[in-house]
Structures are given as structure tokens and as C-alpha cells.
Design an enzyme around this catalytic site. Sequence first.
Site, PDB file in Angstrom:
ATOM      1  N   GLU A 224       0.792  -1.231   0.000  1.00 37.02           N
ATOM      2  CA  GLU A 224       0.000   0.000   0.000  1.00 37.02           C
ATOM      3  C   GLU A 224       0.826   1.285   0.000  1.00 37.02           C
ATOM      4  O   GLU A 224       0.610   2.176   0.811  1.00 37.02           O
ATOM      5  CB  GLU A 224      -0.945  -0.009   1.213  1.00 37.02           C
ATOM      6  CG  GLU A 224      -1.929  -1.153   1.166  1.00 37.02           C
ATOM      7  CD  GLU A 224      -2.838  -1.218   2.376  1.00 37.02           C
ATOM      8  OE1 GLU A 224      -4.043  -1.404   2.186  1.00 37.02           O
ATOM      9  OE2 GLU A 224      -2.346  -1.091   3.522  1.00 37.02           O
TER      10      GLU A 224
HETATM   11  C1  TNX Z   1      -4.682  -4.165   4.452  1.00 32.96           C
HETATM   12  S1  TNX Z   1      -3.023  -6.577   4.117  1.00 32.96           S
HETATM   13  C2  TNX Z   1      -3.400  -3.986   4.975  1.00 32.96           C
HETATM   14  C3  TNX Z   1      -3.235  -3.665   6.397  1.00 32.96           C
HETATM   15  C4  TNX Z   1      -4.557  -3.483   7.092  1.00 32.96           C
HETATM   16  C5  TNX Z   1      -5.521  -4.548   6.624  1.00 32.96           C
HETATM   17  C6  TNX Z   1      -6.825  -4.533   7.338  1.00 32.96           C
HETATM   18  C7  TNX Z   1      -1.958  -5.540   3.937  1.00 32.96           C
HETATM   19  C8  TNX Z   1      -0.711  -5.991   3.372  1.00 32.96           C
HETATM   20  N1  TNX Z   1      -2.253  -4.271   4.277  1.00 32.96           N
HETATM   21  O1  TNX Z   1      -2.440  -2.504   6.543  1.00 32.96           O
HETATM   22  O2  TNX Z   1      -4.348  -3.574   8.458  1.00 32.96           O
HETATM   23  O3  TNX Z   1      -5.737  -4.375   5.244  1.00 32.96           O
HETATM   24  O4  TNX Z   1      -7.604  -5.624   6.979  1.00 32.96           O
END
Ligand code: TNX
Length: 545
Positions: free
Chosen positions: A359
Site C-alpha cells: 500500500e
Molecule cells: C490491508 S493486508 C493492509 C493492512 C490493514 C488490513 C486490514 C496488507 C498488506 N495491508 O495494513 O491492516 O488491510 O484488513
Amino acid sequence: MSDFRPAHLPSRSAACAAVVGAALLLSSCATAGKPAPPRPPSPAASPSPAATPLPFPALVPLPASVRVGEGAPFPVTSATTIFIQSADPRAVFAAEFLAGLLTTVGPVGPSVTRMGAAIPEGSVVLSLDGDPAAGEEAYDLNVTATGVTLKASSPAGLFYAVQTLRQILPPILEHDAARPRPIAIPQVKIADRPRFAWRGAMLDVARHFFGVEDVKRYLDLLALHKMNRLHLHLSDDQGFRIEIKSWPNLTAMGARTEVGGTVGGSYTQEQYKEIVAYARERFIDVVPEIDMPGHTNAALASYPELNCDGVAPPLYTDIKVGFSCLCVADERTYVFMDDVIREIAALTPGAFFHVGGDEVKKLADTDYAQFINRAQDIVERHGKRMIGWDEVALASLHPASVVQHWRPGTQLSKVAANGSKLIMSPANRAYLDMQYDTSSYLGLFWAGRIEIRDSYSWDPATLMEGVGEDSILGVEAPLWTETLATIREVESMAFPRLAAIAEIGWSPQAARDWDDFKLRLGGQGPRWQAMGVNFYRSPQVPWKP
Ligand code: TNX
């Protein structure tokens, strides 16, 4: 062994019925004094336990082969001896673990004897003369009227044999307040080995901090399900949770708070070592994750020089993602990474270091890929293999590096073709922080609502085109803690779904079946209850009372 029959066929044997009856009686005692479940299903929605046959043995994960015997059960009393035919301390640990489970079979528990020359009838024997060709984690477990043998080629296999035997013992033994009473173990013959090498769980200790005792509790529950990796998400926007001696502000400043603004926390290096050692005893490798270059607000708040504008942002206690990024154009960032990765790698015996990589909304793809390439070099320089989330597929990955799949629908066949292995954690199946249904009051639902049947009914090897069994290292169940502040809340999201992921990781795909799983899962209820596990009583499961 002609008197052994395949598991789950009903037995007509009086002896067996007596034992099952005793187990039922004992397990009902185990419900006393435990807190109420978080959200019991309405009686109308719940399949009637009385109408459902008690499966024996109710094992999760399902072993590769189980045959049930018809003869008299094996009695265990204070006079029973457990022999361990090895001086290997890890094998001795497995034997002591079994003895620990049996301490209430009489006024004193069975004794453990090392390297017995002449083994009398009526003993429990653990030995390392299993077939190495079956694999390090394989084992055989045999219970007859006159003895119990647990055999493996390595201590890990013996430990898993003990966990299987444990699920055959009366659940009341797990209760802190269990009173002394003799038990008898029904006859069974099990030959078992795991499907995947990687059977993991991830705990996010950054959004809410969980102390050493909470992590040990989670490790205990992983061990019961033969899981062998605990991935610790040690840093994120809301907190940096492990002491780094060369960058002390990461915790002095960056660990102060957590989601919602409550007091945070962090592990000293000594505490982290304690977690690693506790996990290792239970044949679980800790996989540390320092998320980068995004999800880094806590680090950025601790050191102004990690920010491109040289200004430290305030600490962050909300749950939005994607706004923070290390300054990838500044060499000081790579000094920081080298120090952090070096210190943590030195405390971690396992082969892997997770760099996150998810992300990142503030970087062009080329800059992102370059950053991950450098992270990969640093990780390898410190003797580890890199793991990253889906997004790291943009970088030039080495075949030894591993991609953890999380975004449903992502295509990673090129990664597999390039020789890198994958860990499967599709958010719409494996995320333990997703709600169960619309009445759940904890958890998120961006990837959907995941009832126990959804978390069970998928096969990692057919999830993604071009990514078959050979490209898959295994499965992992991540638990993000934006909405979870206590270990009891963690348990209510993890159980029963963690057991489903454990079975996907361990059991042969061809033997897996939802209708069979839900009965065996229902059989875990009394044990979890005796252990004080705050599990969600899914209405899809006929829970044994
Ligand atoms: C996505 S899964 C994220 C996390 C969040 C999560 C909540 C991932 C690699 N990144 O930063 O905590 O969703 O479900």
C-alpha cells in the site's frame, strides 16, 4: 492390525462407547466457570449437537491417515512411564510436554524416563526412529491396549504426534482446575505428514500492542494446530514495537501510542528473544516484519531525518492507510534500514525477514521497485531471505525471495515462473480480522464477511492461474488489529477460522471436506473451552457442549 477400521465409521464396541461416554461426561465438566461466549448463535440457527454423531477422533487438522481400533483402550495412571528414546533436548521437550498434559491422571503425573533400555508393557514411548523419507514433520502414532508409541525422524514430528494425541485425550485435562482422575485412550493408528512447509499466522502488534504473555498465549494455540510460523507485524503508522539499539527513538517516541490514542508499548530485545525462544520450543519460527517504505509514520515521527522535508509528523492513532513513506531518495534511509534489519536479523534464528512493501501510494512504480531491490540486498546481506506482500512483485525478485499474496484477484504467475515461492493469504478467505457476518461487532469488512465455511472452502493450489502446488510455500492467516485491543478479542476473531487455515496448510486436499470438518471442528469446542479460548460459536458448526 486387522481390528483397526478407518476413522469416522461408528463403533459398536462397548469399551469404546464407555470411553467416549466418559469423554463426553468429562468435557461437559469443562464448561464450568468459563466466561460466556461473545455471541452465541440462536438455538434455531444452530444444528442440534444431540442429532450429530460424535466423530472419533475429532482431529484438526485432519491427519493423512487415521484408523480406529475396536479393542480395549489404553489406561494412563500415575504409574505409567513415558520413555523418550533420545537425548536431543527438543525431543525431550516433546516428551515433557506430553507429561505436562497428563499431570492430573492421578495424584502425580506419569514420569519421564530418558533412554529406557528395557521398556515394560504399558508404557508410552517416543522415539526418533521414524522414516526420514516421510519428511521432518511426519510422525506415526499408535495406541493399542498395551501401550502408546510416537515415532518420527525429527523432534518436530514427535511434537506434532504429541499434539495429535492431545486432541484424543479428554478435554478436561486442559483445565487449570482439573482434578486428578485416571483416563483411558481409545485405540488408534495414525500416519501423518503436512501438505505445506509454511503454516503461518500473522499478528499485528503495531495497531494495538500485545505484550509477551499475550504472544505466548497465541503461540500455544498455534502449536495445538501444528502451525509453524508466527509472523509478527512489528511496525506500522501507529507504532514501532521493537527496541532498536542504534535508533532508540523508534520506541522511545514511536511506541508511545496505538489506535485510538491509548498507551502503546514495545518489546525490548530481551523480550523479543524470549518470544523467539518460546516459539522455537514449540517448533514455530518467528518471522519479523518491519513494514516499509509505507506504513512508516511511527518511524517518521521518531526521526525527522527519515522525512524528505526533514520535519517529523505527529504520532498517528487513526486507521487510514497509504499516507506515509520513507524518503527513498535519501541515503540516510538505507542506513536506517540496514541498522534495523541487522539488529532484528541477529535476534532471529529463522531464515526470513519480511519487509512489508504494501500500500505505497506516494511513489512511482520504478522508485518503488528500486527501493524493494535495495531492501532485498540488505536483507540478504544480513543472512535472511526477503518476504514482501503482493506489491513487491514489481521489483526484481531473487528466486529465494517470497511473495505473500493478499489482494484477491492479483495475478502472480510471473513471480512463480521466475522461481519465487508464494505464501497464500487471500484477504477474502484467510484474513482473521474480517467480520464473520453483519452482526459481528469487531473487525473490518473491506474484503468481505468470512464465515467459517468460507475460510475453509478453498484450495491454495487452484486459487491463481499459473501458480500450482510446487510454487506454493504454504498458507498464512493474518490478523490485523485496528479493531482488536485485547487478546480475548483477538481469540474471538481467530477461532475457529485459524483452525480452518491450519487444516488447509496441513491436510491432503483430497481428504478435506466441509461436512466432515464441521463435525471435527465442533469436537474442538470442549477443549477450547477448557483452555479458556474465547472462540466464536459459529452457527454453521455443531459445537459439542
Ligand atoms: C490491508 S493486508 C493492509 C493492512 C490493514 C488490513 C486490514 C496488507 C498488506 N495491508 O495494513 O491492516 O488491510 O484488513
